[in-house]
Design a protein around this motif. Structure first.
Motif, short mmCIF file in Angstrom:
data_model
loop_
_atom_site.label_atom_id
_atom_site.label_comp_id
_atom_site.label_asym_id
_atom_site.label_seq_id
_atom_site.Cartn_x
_atom_site.Cartn_y
_atom_site.Cartn_z
N LEU A 101 39.87 59.90 14.30
CA LEU A 101 39.90 60.25 15.72
C LEU A 101 39.72 58.99 16.56
O LEU A 101 38.79 58.21 16.32
CB LEU A 101 38.78 61.25 16.05
CG LEU A 101 38.62 61.60 17.54
CD1 LEU A 101 39.83 62.38 18.04
CD2 LEU A 101 37.33 62.39 17.76
N ARG A 102 40.59 58.82 17.53
CA ARG A 102 40.50 57.69 18.45
C ARG A 102 40.64 58.23 19.88
O ARG A 102 41.60 58.94 20.18
CB ARG A 102 41.59 56.66 18.17
CG ARG A 102 41.49 55.39 19.03
CD ARG A 102 42.63 54.44 18.69
NE ARG A 102 42.57 53.20 19.46
CZ ARG A 102 41.92 52.11 19.09
NH1 ARG A 102 41.28 52.10 17.93
NH2 ARG A 102 41.92 51.04 19.84
N VAL A 103 39.65 57.93 20.72
CA VAL A 103 39.66 58.37 22.11
C VAL A 103 39.47 57.15 23.00
O VAL A 103 38.48 56.42 22.85
CB VAL A 103 38.54 59.39 22.38
CG1 VAL A 103 38.59 59.86 23.83
CG2 VAL A 103 38.66 60.59 21.44
N GLU A 104 40.41 56.92 23.91
CA GLU A 104 40.34 55.79 24.84
C GLU A 104 40.31 56.32 26.27
O GLU A 104 41.11 57.17 26.63
CB GLU A 104 41.55 54.87 24.67
CG GLU A 104 41.65 54.22 23.31
CD GLU A 104 42.86 53.33 23.19
OE1 GLU A 104 43.49 53.05 24.23
OE2 GLU A 104 43.19 52.92 22.07
N GLY A 105 39.36 55.81 27.06
CA GLY A 105 39.25 56.24 28.45
C GLY A 105 39.35 55.05 29.39
O GLY A 105 38.97 53.93 29.05
N LEU A 153 43.05 59.09 26.47
CA LEU A 153 44.16 59.20 25.52
C LEU A 153 43.55 59.38 24.14
O LEU A 153 42.75 58.55 23.70
CB LEU A 153 45.02 57.93 25.56
CG LEU A 153 46.11 57.83 24.48
CD1 LEU A 153 47.15 58.94 24.63
CD2 LEU A 153 46.79 56.45 24.53
N SER A 154 43.91 60.46 23.46
CA SER A 154 43.32 60.78 22.16
C SER A 154 44.39 60.84 21.08
O SER A 154 45.49 61.35 21.31
CB SER A 154 42.59 62.13 22.22
OG SER A 154 41.62 62.14 23.25
N ARG A 155 44.03 60.33 19.92
CA ARG A 155 44.92 60.39 18.75
C ARG A 155 44.12 60.95 17.58
O ARG A 155 43.04 60.47 17.27
CB ARG A 155 45.46 59.00 18.39
CG ARG A 155 46.32 58.35 19.45
CD ARG A 155 46.82 56.99 18.99
NE ARG A 155 47.64 56.33 19.97
CZ ARG A 155 47.17 55.52 20.92
NH1 ARG A 155 45.86 55.30 20.98
NH2 ARG A 155 47.98 54.97 21.79
N LEU A 156 44.68 61.95 16.94
CA LEU A 156 44.05 62.57 15.79
C LEU A 156 45.02 62.56 14.62
O LEU A 156 46.18 62.94 14.76
CB LEU A 156 43.64 64.02 16.10
CG LEU A 156 43.08 64.82 14.92
CD1 LEU A 156 41.70 64.31 14.54
CD2 LEU A 156 43.03 66.31 15.25
N SER A 157 44.55 62.13 13.46
CA SER A 157 45.37 62.21 12.26
C SER A 157 44.52 62.77 11.13
O SER A 157 43.31 62.53 11.06
CB SER A 157 45.94 60.84 11.87
OG SER A 157 44.91 59.95 11.51
#
Length: 258
Positions: free
Chosen positions: A145-149, A108-112
């Motif tokens: 940038l936040r990436v959760e696996g 799950l990735s979030r970009l701002s």
């Protein structure tokens, strides 16, 4: 005291129109965000993750701008916000910020993105309704940038990347256009900001068609094509690298003149 009052009156008289603008556009991202841990080799896959593999290629952009005319100069401030979130399954293993993600792993990735620019332009008026602006622009950009696996193997922990970039850019800005009758005008803005130590590079082209609804309100339809790059190889072995191609198309805006 009289000199101060006279100067204030002269400045007030020199100030012309104020403008406020708000806009929204459909966004497409290309490129990658290379994120090592402390600049150490082996802590990031080269030129990854890409926007495509995280499925962060699409989103929306919003901006707010204000400008004021002072004699033959125009001061313009613009704030842009971009945000996107997506689920993806990695086709190949990925290492980022020292964290390992497996092939087939769901992430799950979030970009701002938040960007603030300030430009000071010299304005020109020519015969036939032709106009132009030339000047300089400084900008500040924040990428988060936040990436959760989630590991599929039982008993393994979750990998997570949480990285914030703060990048400055300085460059030249020019615009030109033409008034077509009383209500329609076409224009294009070009920005050239080469990279140097501690600053990123920013290049953009922004064509636009504006239609005057009344004496002070206008609607705009346009696009923005931008290349943004940052590389801190001057200070660490394995650099952070942002290589972003951005298209905002179509872009709608409304402006009000006071």
């Amino acid at each position: 005291m009289s000199c101060v009052v006279a100067a204030l009156l002269a400045t007030t008289h020199a100030v012309g129109d104020y403008r406020l603008e708000a806009g929204v556009g459909a966004l497409r991202h290309d490129g990658h965000l290379q994120t090592p841990a402390g600049g150490q080799p082996g802590t990031s896959s080269m030129e990854r993750p890409t926007f495509a593999e995280l499925e962060l290629e699409r989103g929306s952009a919003h901006w707010f701008a204000a400008s004021v005319d002072i004699r033959r100069y125009r001061l313009r401030i613009r704030y842009t916000a971009i945000g996107d979130e997506a689920d993806a399954v990695l086709a190949t293993p990925l290492t980022s910020q020292g964290q390992a993600f497996l092939a087939g792993e769901s992430v799950l990735s979030r970009l701002s993105l938040h960007r603030l620019t300030v430009a000071l332009m010299r304005t020109f008026e020519f015969d036939g309704g032709v106009f132009a602006e030339v000047g300089g622009e400084i900008g500040w950009t924040g990428f988060d940038l936040r990436v959760e696996g989630e590991r599929h193997d039982a008993g393994t922990s979750r990998s997570q990347v949480d990285r914030a970039y703060r990048v400055h850019a300085i460059g030249l800005r020019a615009a030109t256009g033409k008034r077509l009758g009383e209500r329609l005008r076409v224009a294009a803005t070009l920005g050239l900001g080469p990279a140097f130590d501690g600053a990123g590079s920013s290049y953009f082209l922004e064509p636009r068609v504006s239609f005057l609804l009344g004496k002070r309100t206008a609607l705009g339809l346009g696009a923005r094509f931008e290349l943004f790059r940052y590389d801190d190889a001057h200070k660490q072995t394995l650099p952070n690298r942002l290589d972003v191609g951005r298209r905002v198309l179509p872009a709608f805006s409304m402006s009000v003149r006071f």
